[in-house]
Scaffold this active site. Structure first.
Site, short mmCIF file in Angstrom:
data_model
loop_
_atom_site.label_atom_id
_atom_site.label_comp_id
_atom_site.label_asym_id
_atom_site.label_seq_id
_atom_site.Cartn_x
_atom_site.Cartn_y
_atom_site.Cartn_z
N LEU A 1 1.00 -1.26 -0.11
CA LEU A 1 -0.06 -0.19 -0.06
C LEU A 1 1.02 1.28 0.05
CD1 LEU A 1 -3.21 0.89 0.09
CD2 LEU A 1 -2.76 0.94 2.87
N GLY A 2 1.93 1.36 -0.99
CA GLY A 2 2.94 2.37 -0.93
C GLY A 2 3.21 2.64 0.57
N CYS A 3 3.51 4.04 0.70
CA CYS A 3 4.18 4.41 2.02
C CYS A 3 2.98 4.17 3.12
CB CYS A 3 4.68 5.71 1.98
SG CYS A 3 6.30 5.87 0.86
N SER A 4 1.98 3.58 3.01
CA SER A 4 1.23 3.24 4.32
C SER A 4 1.08 2.06 4.57
CB SER A 4 -0.20 4.06 3.96
OG SER A 4 -0.27 5.15 4.03
#
Length: 375
Positions: free
Chosen positions: A157-160
């Site tokens: 989830l990308g940077c999350s």
């Protein structure tokens, strides 16, 4: 009375490879390549069909990001102007994968802080901005390597990814599906960086973080009760990586720059600062806790100015170094691991009853936050 999830972070741990790569060494290699490329394309530059490449400097990097160094699995290939890609040999199927090794190293430290052992783990959620393979699940590989039993799942989830992994662990414990859940974030970022892009070649560093989540009644004093979590997605292509298994299906674009990390940096900054500040502010408002009562903000470690502005919008003033601690100068941007690493490194000093908030914001755009209180 403040709500609670009935779960707690009982341990955390950080690990990074030992190889240090400073800005000066990085720029030296980059600038050699730039000069070579400009010389080779001198006719195109003169004709106006190719834009002359600019060199990079440590001063530019530090001013743009606050980053002074990073750790990487291998730097021999990165600082080789003829290659500018890390040398990371494939491992055999019966060897521990690179990301699993990262995760296990961090997990052992987190479990030690929690007073647990690998055999206690009954769930692993592995979240990272990029996964080195699709299957078998790296999370299950980590579970096996630790000697645990239960189930595991990989998420991207990308940077999350890290905050979502912790959230999923908390939710599983709440539902009774796990009693000792492990969120691991092994960010091997050096493999997806375009080391020939002046605007991003310096951004990332390799590191891993792990967080143990257990029922609140099992938490030891000094743990962090998870009061509530919040997540949000707002689609944007301003941060993107088009790499994947379809690469080989279009041979003409197999090694195109967009198969690696790239972003519209100024647009991202302009979008994310107000978006993240509003998101975090709404989370706190929903819980009835003013930002002034938050002793520490563990924010996503993408950019020093971005973190400072977001914290300033929330507090109405510039944050102190301890209110919104940075790890950028030491580890650079570690993708989704950044906020959890900041938590791991800067949580021991808060007294019981202190509120803290961990937050991520990045590609997607994806946002995630956890409101916690020290027991």
């Amino acid at each position: 009375m403040t709500k609670t999830t009935g779960t707690a972070i009982t341990g955390s741990g950080v690990w990074h490879p030992p190889t240090l790569l400073g800005n000066a060494e990085l720029c030296d290699a980059f600038n050699i390549w730039v000069r070579r490329e400009n010389a080779a394309r001198a006719a195109e530059i003169a004709a106006g069909t190719f834009t002359e490449l600019r060199e990079s400097t440590p001063e530019f990097i530090e001013k743009a990001s606050g980053i002074t160094q990073r750790y990487v699995v291998d730097k021999s290939g990165i600082v080789d102007p003829d290659r500018m890609v890390p040398n990371i040999p494939d491992r055999k199927d019966d060897e521990l994968s690179y990301q699993a090794e990262f995760a296990v190293n961090a997990a052992k430290r987190a479990l030690a802080e929690a007073g647990r052992d690998g055999k206690d783990v009954d769930m692993v959620v592995l979240g990272a901005a990029n996964l080195q393979r699709l299957y078998p699940s790296i999370a299950i590989e980590v579970l096996d390597a630790l000697g645990g039993a239960g189930y595991g799942v990989d998420i991207a989830l990308g940077c999350s990814s890290a905050t979502m992994a912790i959230t999923m662990c908390s939710e599983a414990v709440q539902l009774g599906k796990a009693t000792c859940a492990l969120a691991v974030t092994p960010e091997l970022t050096s493999g997806f960086i375009n080391w020939r892009d002046r605007d991003s070649h310096f951004i990332f560093g390799d590191a891993a973080v792990a967080v143990v989540v257990e029922p609140l009644e099992r938490a030891h004093p000094g743990s962090y009760e998870i009061l509530s979590t919040r997540s949000m997605g707002k689609f944007s292509s301003n941060i993107r990586n088009n790499g994947g298994y379809l690469n080989r299906c279009d041979p003409t674009r197999q090694f195109a720059d967009d198969k690696l990390f790239y972003q519209q940096g100024r647009r991202v900054f302009k979008d994310v600062v107000p978006l993240a500040a509003k998101f975090i502010g709404e989370h706190l408002a929903a819980e009835g806790i003013p930002a002034a009562q938050i002793a520490r903000f563990w924010l996503h470690q993408a950019n020093e100015s971005m973190n400072g502005l977001i914290a300033q919008r929330l507090l109405g003033r510039a944050p102190t170094e301890l209110e919104a601690p940075l790890i950028l100068n030491e580890l650079a941007n570690t993708a989704s691991a950044g906020s959890a690493i900041a938590f791991s490194k800067y949580h021991d000093d808060l007294p019981a009853g202190s509120y803290g908030l961990m937050a991520s914001f990045g590609a997607g755009y994806s946002l995630g936050s956890l409101l916690v209180r020290r027991t």
